[in-house]
Scaffold this motif. Structure first.
Motif, PDB file in Angstrom:
ATOM      1  N   PRO A   9    -135.523  33.280  -7.518  1.00 44.09           N
ATOM      2  CA  PRO A   9    -134.459  32.438  -6.976  1.00 44.09           C
ATOM      3  C   PRO A   9    -134.274  31.152  -7.778  1.00 44.09           C
ATOM      4  O   PRO A   9    -135.164  30.692  -8.494  1.00 44.09           O
ATOM      5  CB  PRO A   9    -134.960  32.108  -5.562  1.00 44.09           C
ATOM      6  N   LEU A  26    -132.995  30.123   0.586  1.00 41.35           N
ATOM      7  CA  LEU A  26    -133.047  31.225  -0.381  1.00 41.35           C
ATOM      8  C   LEU A  26    -134.327  32.034  -0.221  1.00 41.35           C
ATOM      9  O   LEU A  26    -134.305  33.271  -0.210  1.00 41.35           O
ATOM     10  CB  LEU A  26    -132.944  30.679  -1.807  1.00 41.35           C
ATOM     11  N   GLY A 212    -132.740  37.372  -6.798  1.00 43.37           N
ATOM     12  CA  GLY A 212    -133.048  36.110  -6.160  1.00 43.37           C
ATOM     13  C   GLY A 212    -131.920  35.584  -5.307  1.00 43.37           C
ATOM     14  O   GLY A 212    -132.117  34.703  -4.469  1.00 43.37           O
ATOM     15  N   LEU A 213    -130.728  36.137  -5.504  1.00 45.95           N
ATOM     16  CA  LEU A 213    -129.555  35.711  -4.737  1.00 45.95           C
ATOM     17  C   LEU A 213    -129.007  36.853  -3.880  1.00 45.95           C
ATOM     18  O   LEU A 213    -128.561  36.635  -2.752  1.00 45.95           O
ATOM     19  CB  LEU A 213    -128.480  35.222  -5.704  1.00 45.95           C
TER      20      LEU A 213
END
Length: 297
Positions: A9, A26, A212-213
């Motif tokens: 992230p 996140l 990570g997103l």
């Protein structure tokens, strides 16, 4: 931890400081998606732009909010002394493993890089992932050097750059490395646009930026690979080709992913440490359209 999907992230910034609230969102999102591990303070996590205190705080936040998901913490720095201090901070924070790239200002020799890893691994109580990233470090690992470093205690994986755009060349390189590293050391695909090729060619892990997103999108590709469904891996990755094209146009993944986080409401604008900037103008508009079209999750 060193197999399946390891996601990296952003470390979002806000008014020049780490945006702890956005980072926590996140990380919790990744934990809820049940990724296989979370890589804090990788290149996408902007480790090179943060001081030791900021990095220690990010490591603690990642471990605290990851739930049951193991956290790999980046410890790369210019001096061995700094790397050892960051390794100590990561271990105190409860990291399950650390990630180390041979950062430098002066170009490093093979002997210097080997000594770095030899020194650091002697001081670790957790496993280490070798971060091979010539685009940022400007150091080229030979297969033989990888083989020597992989014999050191606590080395558990190699995070490799894109091996090749072609399956045959990627498979040949991976098989060559397999003959040089111990069986317990895994090989991980990096460079998202080429991850499908590397996974199908034999990598056990995907160290993913988009994961990570958008963890569920990356998980679908990873689980297809683990099931041996190479055709599905290709199909899912090819759907993301417009995103890979943007990565190429804007010098890599960071600016694109940062803009995607801003557009998705997961980070405030601007979220990168200056002088870095996320996409603006036509590139940002194109990305916004792609996010709607691709329906990333």
């Amino acid at each position: 931890m060193f197999s399946g999907l390891s996601v990296f992230p952003l470390t979002p910034m806000k008014r020049g400081e780490v945006d702890a609230a956005a980072f926590i969102r996140l990380v919790e999102r990744l934990g809820e998606a049940s990724v296989d591990s979370i890589g804090a303070l990788g290149s996408t996590g902007n480790y090179a732009y943060l001081c030791r205190e900021e990095r220690a705080r990010v490591a603690r936040l990642a471990v605290k909010h990851a739930g049951d998901v193991p956290v790999i913490v980046g410890i790369s720095a210019l001096r061995t002394r700094e790397v050892l201090a960051l390794a100590e901070d990561a271990q105190k924070a409860g990291a399950s493993a650390v990630l180390l790239a041979p950062m430098s200002y002066q170009k490093l020799s093979d002997a210097e890089v080997f000594e770095l890893y030899e020194t650091v691994t002697r001081h670790l109580s957790v496993p280490l992932c070798v971060y091979d990233n010539p685009a940022t470090t400007h150091f080229e690992f030979s297969d033989e050097l990888h083989g020597r470093i992989a014999q050191l205690p606590n080395v558990g994986s190699i995070k490799m750059p894109a091996v090749s755009a072609t399956y045959d060349a990627a498979k040949a390189r991976i098989e060559r490395l397999r003959g040089l590293v111990p069986p317990h050391v895994t090989l991980g695909a990096s460079g998202d646009p080429f991850a499908a090729t590397e996974l199908n060619a034999g990598c056990e892990a995907w160290y993913s930026v988009i994961g990570g997103l958008f963890p569920r999108t990356a998980l679908a590709i990873t689980r297809a690979s683990q099931a041996g469904d190479a055709r599905e891996v290709w199909r899912l990755s090819e759907q993301l080709q417009p995103l890979w094209t943007l990565f190429s146009q804007y010098g890599g993944s960071l600016r694109v992913v940062a803009a995607a986080a801003e557009l998705a409401g997961l980070a405030d604008f601007p979220c990168l440490p200056l002088p870095l900037k996320s996409l603006e103008g036509a590139g940002r508009q194109r990305l916004s359209q792609l996010l709607d079209t691709l329906q990333l999750a």
